[in-house]
Write an enzyme that holds these catalytic residues in place. Structure first.
Site, PDB file in Angstrom:
ATOM      1  N   ARG A  87      10.163   1.404   5.635  1.00  0.00           N
ATOM      2  CA  ARG A  87       8.789   1.051   6.402  1.00  0.00           C
ATOM      3  C   ARG A  87       7.679   1.570   5.479  1.00  0.00           C
ATOM      4  O   ARG A  87       6.682   1.035   5.814  1.00  0.00           O
ATOM      5  CB  ARG A  87       9.055   2.278   7.634  1.00  0.00           C
ATOM      6  CG  ARG A  87       9.897   2.156   8.588  1.00  0.00           C
ATOM      7  CD  ARG A  87       9.364   0.635   9.361  1.00  0.00           C
ATOM      8  NE  ARG A  87      10.260  -0.007  10.243  1.00  0.00           N
ATOM      9  CZ  ARG A  87      11.360  -0.795   9.906  1.00  0.00           C
ATOM     10  NH1 ARG A  87      11.652  -0.844   8.678  1.00  0.00           N
ATOM     11  NH2 ARG A  87      12.270  -1.360  10.880  1.00  0.00           N
ATOM     12  N   GLU A  90       6.937  -1.609   3.986  1.00  0.00           N
ATOM     13  CA  GLU A  90       6.353  -2.448   5.065  1.00  0.00           C
ATOM     14  C   GLU A  90       4.937  -2.213   5.372  1.00  0.00           C
ATOM     15  O   GLU A  90       3.948  -3.125   5.338  1.00  0.00           O
ATOM     16  CB  GLU A  90       7.182  -2.217   6.353  1.00  0.00           C
ATOM     17  CG  GLU A  90       6.622  -3.235   7.712  1.00  0.00           C
ATOM     18  CD  GLU A  90       7.094  -2.935   8.726  1.00  0.00           C
ATOM     19  OE1 GLU A  90       7.682  -3.981   9.314  1.00  0.00           O
ATOM     20  OE2 GLU A  90       7.485  -1.798   9.137  1.00  0.00           O
ATOM     21  N   SER A 113      -5.561   6.125  -8.868  1.00  0.00           N
ATOM     22  CA  SER A 113      -4.451   6.701  -9.910  1.00  0.00           C
ATOM     23  C   SER A 113      -3.290   7.152  -9.240  1.00  0.00           C
ATOM     24  O   SER A 113      -3.290   7.855  -8.153  1.00  0.00           O
ATOM     25  CB  SER A 113      -5.028   7.641 -10.753  1.00  0.00           C
ATOM     26  OG  SER A 113      -4.181   8.216 -11.504  1.00  0.00           O
TER      27      SER A 113
END
Length: 146
Positions: A87, A90, A113
């Site tokens: 997830r 995703e 960063s």
């Protein structure tokens, strides 16, 4: 002893002693996210933190130097199969270009960063289902022209 050996020992001790990452972090004076990352081998501990971690968990003395080794920050490049990690993958796949556009609109051409960086995980109780709050705080690094 290698990093994977130390990681496996930490997980075994954590399970045996019924410890949380938060309890381990409190014992060594770090955040739960950072100490978890170090215990997984993705960050190196200072001597002080390594000593505290070895003492608190009862790790073998040789684990101290392993915890202080600079890691090779690499991971499996295959699409993650673990549902929670997938997830997050995703989220970056769906919202990555959006985040890039918004960050660059606010800051200019550059990156966030992951070295000068911190992350926090919080829980928000909600009657419709508890919410996960991920806070990422990274220094903006503008690209230079020469």
């Amino acid at each position: 002893m290698k990093k994977i050996d130390v990681t496996e020992a930490i997980f075994a001790i954590k399970k045996e002693k019924n410890l949380t990452w938060e309890a381990i972090a409190d014992a060594v004076g770090m955040t739960d996210v950072w100490i978890t990352s170090a215990c997984l081998g993705m960050n190196s501990c200072t001597e002080e933190v390594a000593e505290k971690l070895v003492a608190f968990l009862g790790l073998p003395a040789e684990a101290k130097s392993v915890l202080m080794e600079y890691p090779t920050k690499t991971w499996d490049e295959a699409i993650p199969q673990d549902p929670l990690i997938y997830r997050l993958y995703e989220v970056v796949g769906v919202y990555g270009p959006t985040l890039k556009e918004v960050i660059q609109e606010k800051f200019g051409d550059g990156i966030m960063s992951a070295i000068d960086f911190s992350m926090k995980v919080d829980k928000e109780e909600n009657p419709k289902g508890d919410r996960v709050i991920l806070t990422m705080n990274g220094k903006f690094l503008p690209y230079k022209s020469w």
